[in-house]
Design an enzyme around this catalytic site. Structure first.
Site, PDB file in Angstrom:
ATOM      1  N   ASN A 103      77.644  86.675 -18.025  1.00  0.00           N
ATOM      2  CA  ASN A 103      78.250  86.454 -16.712  1.00  0.00           C
ATOM      3  C   ASN A 103      77.717  87.543 -15.802  1.00  0.00           C
ATOM      4  O   ASN A 103      77.772  88.711 -16.132  1.00  0.00           O
ATOM      5  CB  ASN A 103      79.778  86.538 -16.799  1.00  0.00           C
ATOM      6  N   GLU A 490      88.331  73.770   1.715  1.00  0.00           N
ATOM      7  CA  GLU A 490      87.831  74.104   0.363  1.00  0.00           C
ATOM      8  C   GLU A 490      88.370  73.157  -0.696  1.00  0.00           C
ATOM      9  O   GLU A 490      87.769  73.050  -1.766  1.00  0.00           O
ATOM     10  CB  GLU A 490      88.136  75.552   0.001  1.00  0.00           C
ATOM     11  N   LYS A 605      86.518  80.723  -8.916  1.00  0.00           N
ATOM     12  CA  LYS A 605      87.728  81.468  -8.582  1.00  0.00           C
ATOM     13  C   LYS A 605      87.403  82.858  -8.057  1.00  0.00           C
ATOM     14  O   LYS A 605      88.057  83.368  -7.187  1.00  0.00           O
ATOM     15  CB  LYS A 605      88.647  81.589  -9.806  1.00  0.00           C
TER      16      LYS A 605
END
Ligand code: AGP
Length: 610
Positions: A103, A490, A605
């Site tokens: 990540n 969004e 997120k």
């Protein structure tokens, strides 16, 4: 931003890896994969799939993947290369004996790739991650651990890594810099994960890996080192929030659940941070003397957190009489800001992992400013860059569209303004007592608003056909208009623009016609009459008006097609209340349009890349 899970122990790793991925889907979900070392034969098996994690699950089931007691898995939010099977993680070395999940962003991947290709390494994907797998193979002369340490020292950028090797079935390697990674501590089993909810059903004991630390994890032993190879202490923390905090608890979506949690979040925050009309900001880490020395405040944040910061500007200037500037983090860091020791930088971030805000804070620190962060995620990277941390403790916010984190940030900013005002003597104790009383009434007022959610749902249904929305607010509710517009765009993908109502005549009024819906925040306030004038200008051009107004206001009904009422409260506190109908309006419109409310397309997120 992506999600990582790893397991080493005595159970079958695969179901644990899949279950954990599902709890991390909010971090990114355009493709996923697992890499396991089968028990007994120690065969390395990789399975990857584009799309949602359930697609990976079906693939694994149909392939009858054997049991394994060691594995890593990954859910992806593409940064380099399209979201497809080849680019999905894990990635393996040229001998297919090592697999890596990652990540973050390897900023020097291109030069490393070129060097490795010149040495004959063949790449199959477009990702930066694959470079790490081949580099590890290149470095693997003697043992895996020293090769791993050498490799992570050659990487530039941000990474959280999980690594397993067919030739080392007794160990799981992990490292982090700039991206979150925790170690879950079990009995004869251990885990790694990008975030706590992924392993909460397995263990509540976690080690928060710090930047420039790597770990050698066996099923019964965990050793943590710094990147120089020196062993460092590994503090085990017990997580307090419960597993059901990350379940939907009967709501259709996490977002709807989190909208309903806001009353409790605020009540808990006020109970723990206010007593006998005094505000206690544990974590502020600033003495009264230092606070008296603050000459100006600079707020940095992104997205919804930025909108909270805009409200914070109004409030702190009003209550504490301290000049407040504010900028989106991605702009702040490039404009060579003028800061010094008398500047307090307030960084607001739900995740505490937003790359732009982290970079802005590092820039501010380099200029000598003190850093106070308002964060939800405990132990996140931003908290380690800050002098003081005010945790909002809103619990995990799974819905990508921020709701409870936003109102928790607002509440914390009100408390900060009261604290600053009290120390700077710009507020009398009577004024503070009065304000706290009004603040403590908000959770109850939330329940009153939520009682009318069905009428908001009906109104949303009537208006979800519009192709474009304008949100207008004034003064302290101008940020509310921006936030309302962001919520709608969004999750429903409808173009929606938030504007200062006074600015409408300077351009946006050209948009107004019968195909446009205009949400006007016209609550009881010193600017109410001006909002009514705006509404009349819109009506004369056939715009459709959805007004947010204060209970008891009958006048508004003569002007608006729809009215959503909020209870009367201190005008300075209205952003806390207007947020709720605006969140519900966006939610129900998105549901009506069949959108994926919790995992909107293209979003993640927390944006841990720049
Ligand atoms: C909010 O609904 C969005 N998901 C997004 O704008 C978010 O607020 C922004 O990315 C900042 O995230 P942070 O609070 O974790 O730093």
């Amino acid at each position: 931003m992506c999600g990582i899970i790893g397991y080493i122990g005595e159970k079958n790793a695969t179901p644990i890896l899949i279950e954990g991925l599902k709890r991390l889907e909010y971090r990114g979900y355009d493709s996923s994969g697992i890499g396991i070392i089968s028990s007994g034969s120690h065969q390395l098996i990789i399975r990857k799939a584009p799309g949602k994690i359930c697609d990976l699950e079906s693939l694994i089931r149909s392939d009858h993947v054997p049991a394994a007691s060691l594995g890593v898995s990954h859910t992806r939010w593409a940064t380099h290369g399209a979201p497809n099977r080849v680019n999905a993680h894990p990635h393996s070395d040229s001998l297919r004996k090592i697999v890596i999940v990652h990540n973050g962003i390897i900023e020097n991947y291109a030069s490393l790739k070129k060097t490795l290709q010149a040495k004959g390494y063949k790449f199959v994907s477009e990702t930066d991650t694959e470079v790490v797998a081949h580099l590890l193979r290149e470095n693997l002369k003697k043992d895996l651990i020293s090769a791993f340490r050498k490799t992570i020292n050659q990487l530039k950028g941000s990474f959280a890594l999980g690594v397993i090797s067919q030739d080392h079935p007794d160990m799981l390697l992990a490292a982090r810099i700039g991206s979150p990674l925790i170690i879950g501590v079990g009995k004869n089993e251990n885990f790694i994960a990008s975030d706590v909810p992924a392993i909460l059903n397995q263990t509540k004991r976690v080690i928060y890996l710090k930047d420039e630390e790597f770990a050698v994890i066996r099923k019964d032993k965990i050793d943590v080192y710094d990147f120089a190879g020196k062993k460092v202490p590994a503090k085990i923390t017990t997580v307090t929030f419960k597993l059901d905090a990350v379940e939907k608890q009967g709501y259709a979506h996490f977002m709807l659940k989190e909208i309903h949690e806001q009353a409790d979040v605020l009540k808990q925050m006020l109970n723990s941070r206010v007593s006998n009309d005094h505000v206690h900001l544990d974590g502020l880490a600033l003495s009264e003397k230092q606070i008296k020395g603050i000459k100006n405040i600079m707020i940095v944040a992104c997205g919804t957190a930025y909108h909270a910061g805009l409200v914070g500007k109004y409030i702190i200037e009003k209550l504490a009489n301290i000049p407040v500037a504010i900028d989106v983090s991605s702009e702040f860091r490039y404009r060579d800001p003028i800061l010094d020791k008398s500047t307090l930088v307030v960084a607001i971030s739900q995740s505490g992992e937003t790359a732009d805000t982290l970079a802005a804070v590092k820039e501010a620190k380099a200029k000598g400013a003190k850093i106070l962060s308002i964060v939800n995620a405990v132990g996140s990277s931003l908290t380690r860059e800050s002098d003081g941390v005010l945790y909002t403790h809103a619990g995990p916010e799974i819905g990508v569209a921020s709701t409870k984190a936003y109102t928790a940030q607002l509440c914390m900013l009100y408390l900060l303004a009261l604290k600053l005002g009290s120390i700077k003597k710009t507020l009398s104790q009577k004024e503070i007592r009065r304000f706290i009383k009004d603040l403590k009434s908000i959770p109850h007022l939330y329940h009153k608003i939520l009682k009318h959610k069905q009428s908001i749902a009906a109104m949303a249904k009537d208006n979800s056909h519009f192709g474009c929305f304008l949100y207008l607010g004034r003064n302290i509710n101008y940020p509310s208009a921006l936030e309302g517009a962001l919520k709608l765009k969004e999750i429903s993908y409808i173009p929606a623009e938030g504007y200062a109502a006074g600015e409408m005549k300077h351009g946006p009024i050209a948009l107004i016609d019968e195909y446009r819906a205009v949400v006007c925040i016209a609550v009881e306030s010193p600017t109410y009459e001006k909002m009514i004038s705006n509404i009349q200008e819109i009506l004369s051009r056939k715009g459709k008006i959805i007004a947010i107004a204060t209970e008891g206001d009958k006048t508004i009904q003569d002007h608006a097609h729809h009215v959503i009422y909020i209870p009367a409260t201190n005008p300075l506190l209205t952003p806390l209340l207007t947020a709720i109908p605006l969140q519900l309006l966006a939610y129900y419109i998105a549901v009506n349009r069949g959108c994926d409310v919790d995992q909107p397309r293209n979003l993640a997120k927390s944006v841990t890349v720049e």
